[in-house]
Design a protein around this motif. Structure first.
Motif, PDB file in Angstrom:
ATOM      1  N   ARG A  38      72.738  67.332  80.186  1.00 14.39           N
ATOM      2  CA  ARG A  38      71.851  66.166  80.285  1.00 14.39           C
ATOM      3  C   ARG A  38      70.423  66.578  80.646  1.00 14.39           C
ATOM      4  NH1 ARG A  38      72.607  60.547  80.954  1.00 14.39           N
ATOM      5  NH2 ARG A  38      74.873  60.830  81.074  1.00 14.39           N
ATOM      6  N   VAL A  96      68.743  67.896  77.577  1.00 12.10           N
ATOM      7  CA  VAL A  96      68.399  66.793  76.681  1.00 12.10           C
ATOM      8  C   VAL A  96      67.168  66.063  77.207  1.00 12.10           C
ATOM      9  CG1 VAL A  96      69.201  64.629  75.671  1.00 12.10           C
ATOM     10  CG2 VAL A  96      70.789  66.545  75.902  1.00 12.10           C
ATOM     11  N   LEU A 128      65.252  65.711  68.148  1.00 13.54           N
ATOM     12  CA  LEU A 128      66.012  65.766  69.405  1.00 13.54           C
ATOM     13  C   LEU A 128      67.421  66.321  69.198  1.00 13.54           C
ATOM     14  CD1 LEU A 128      66.241  65.193  72.459  1.00 13.54           C
ATOM     15  CD2 LEU A 128      67.013  62.881  71.857  1.00 13.54           C
ATOM     16  N   PRO A 129      68.284  65.704  68.378  1.00 13.08           N
ATOM     17  CA  PRO A 129      69.645  66.239  68.245  1.00 13.08           C
ATOM     18  C   PRO A 129      69.693  67.594  67.551  1.00 13.08           C
ATOM     19  CG  PRO A 129      69.300  64.464  66.674  1.00 13.08           C
ATOM     20  CD  PRO A 129      68.117  64.457  67.592  1.00 13.08           C
ATOM     21  N   VAL A 183      69.047  70.121  70.218  1.00 17.52           N
ATOM     22  CA  VAL A 183      70.198  70.269  71.117  1.00 17.52           C
ATOM     23  C   VAL A 183      71.256  71.164  70.482  1.00 17.52           C
ATOM     24  CG1 VAL A 183      72.106  69.052  72.233  1.00 17.52           C
ATOM     25  CG2 VAL A 183      69.802  68.084  72.318  1.00 17.52           C
ATOM     26  N   GLU A 187      72.796  61.961  74.623  1.00 17.46           N
ATOM     27  CA  GLU A 187      71.535  62.013  73.891  1.00 17.46           C
ATOM     28  C   GLU A 187      70.973  60.609  73.682  1.00 17.46           C
ATOM     29  OE1 GLU A 187      71.721  64.372  70.324  1.00 17.46           O
ATOM     30  OE2 GLU A 187      72.980  65.852  71.288  1.00 17.46           O
TER      31      GLU A 187
END
Length: 396
Positions: A112, A115, A143-144, A147, A357
């Motif tokens: 977390r 993220v 973003l993803p 990750v 996310e």
């Protein structure tokens, strides 16, 4: 009641923006097991009731493995290898158990902070650039992808390449076989080089762990390793967020009271994300057909052995037999057994990471941009896998 003697309905149904087609509600009432035809492959049975969808996803009488090599119903011209999604236990269980160790609830919760760091960085870049900003290009997609790339240990300079591959696997153009015959081998070659580097210089990232499982335990083949770490994790690990997040922002922008609730009561965010996952359609159509190994009855219709069955998650998530007021967005909904991440053996192994996310992304956007709102020029895409905004200009 539908029979195979009738011409199949054209599928997927027409829809608009973040709405669920009304055809699903009609079918749940009148023809819960309907004979349909996707753009490619043989016709199949579309199931729309929650109970039937769960049965098809969990009952061992339904197989994904025998779909491989058949002319299965699909959105894409090329009949691709489905990787782990094309396996049944015990082969599926063997591969899933390897990656599941990296996605336990406790380990994922530790991500977390990472993220949040990535969301903060993307928000800083958006603020520095100033409005309007494309939420898809500058936040929802990177973003993803970032990750997953961090999990795999992909060099930072290669992140944009992974983002391009993700888009290529899921957009409208990938319905054409020539696109996939270019992108697929390109990704395989890259992953093969990355795997070779891990063998020379072992690492503690997810890719390093999978390489050790391959070399020391012989728990997966080289082809499985390449397929799983490339297209498997990349598309499965990014699209729920990259397509879902802007769609959720769109849904919330049409409901000021829901947006105000999220701003005023941060504690409702986990439940709100579950409701947004239930309410907001992400997949373009039902996919990954299961083939019954024997005759099976679903809602009064006998599906014969070898006839493909398509479980519709979007329809199941609006079933009034399971959800009170299913067509209303209720961010305080108490009971919410939605099927957005699937169910049974093929339940999404990265579901908890996607939840984190989405929670972090929504919280960050609402905190950093209190007056966030849509600008002109939102453009939608309805690709072979997911649907959602292709571009979403926002201002604040």
């Amino acid at each position: 009641m539908t029979t195979r003697a009738e011409p199949p309905r054209a599928y997927p149904f027409a829809f608009r923006e973040a709405e669920v087609s009304p055809n699903y509600a009609e079918l749940r009432r009148e023809q819960p097991v309907a004979w349909v035809k996707l753009p490619y492959g043989e016709p199949g049975w579309l199931v729309t009731r929650y109970a039937d969808v769960r049965t098809v996803m969990t009952d061992p009488r339904f197989s994904r493995a025998i779909a491989q090599g058949l002319d299965q119903p699909r959105m894409r011209a090329e009949n691709m290898n489905d990787g782990i999604m094309g396996m049944d236990p015990p082969d599926h269980s063997r591969l899933r158990s390897l990656v599941a160790k990296a996605f336990t609830a406790r380990r994922v919760e530790k991500l977390r902070a990472n993220v949040q760091r990535l969301a903060d960085r993307l928000s800083d870049d958006m603020q520095a650039q100033g409005p309007p900003s494309d939420l898809v290009e500058h936040f929802a997609r990177p973003l993803p992808v970032s990750v997953i790339c961090e999990l795999l240990g992909v060099p930072y300079e290669d992140y944009p390449m992974f983002s391009r591959w993700t888009e290529a696997f899921t957009n409208e153009q990938s319905a054409m076989a020539e696109v996939m015959t270019t992108i697929g081998p390109e990704m395989d070659r890259y992953m093969s080089r990355l795997i070779a580097q891990r063998r020379e210089r072992p690492t503690d990232d997810l890719l390093g762990a999978l390489v050790r499982a391959r070399d020391e335990g012989d728990k997966l083949t080289e082809t499985e390793l390449i397929d799983f770490t490339g297209a498997g994790l990349l598309t499965a690990g990014t699209e729920t967020v990259s397509a879902g997040l802007p769609s959720m922002i769109f849904v919330l922008s049409r409901r000021p009271e829901a947006l105000a609730l999220l701003r005023e009561e941060p504690d409702v965010m986990p439940g709100a994300v579950e409701e947004l996952l239930r309410f907001t359609p992400i997949n373009t159509a039902a996919m990954f057909p299961r083939y019954p190994l024997e005759d099976v009855e679903l809602s009064g219709v006998t599906v014969r052995a070898g006839e493909p069955v398509l479980p519709s998650i979007a329809a199941a998530n609006r079933d009034p037999e399971v959800f009170d007021r299913p067509d209303e967005l209720d961010l305080r909904r108490a009971r919410n057994p939605h099927l957005t991440f699937g169910h049974g053996p093929h339940h999404c192994v990265g579901a908890q990471l996607a939840r984190i996310e989405l929670q972090v992304a929504l919280r960050t956007l609402l905190d950093r941009f209190p007056r966030l709102r849509l600008a002109d020029g939102v453009r939608w895409r309805f690709g072979v896998v997911v649907r959602g905004p292709a571009t979403m200009p926002v201002t604040w």
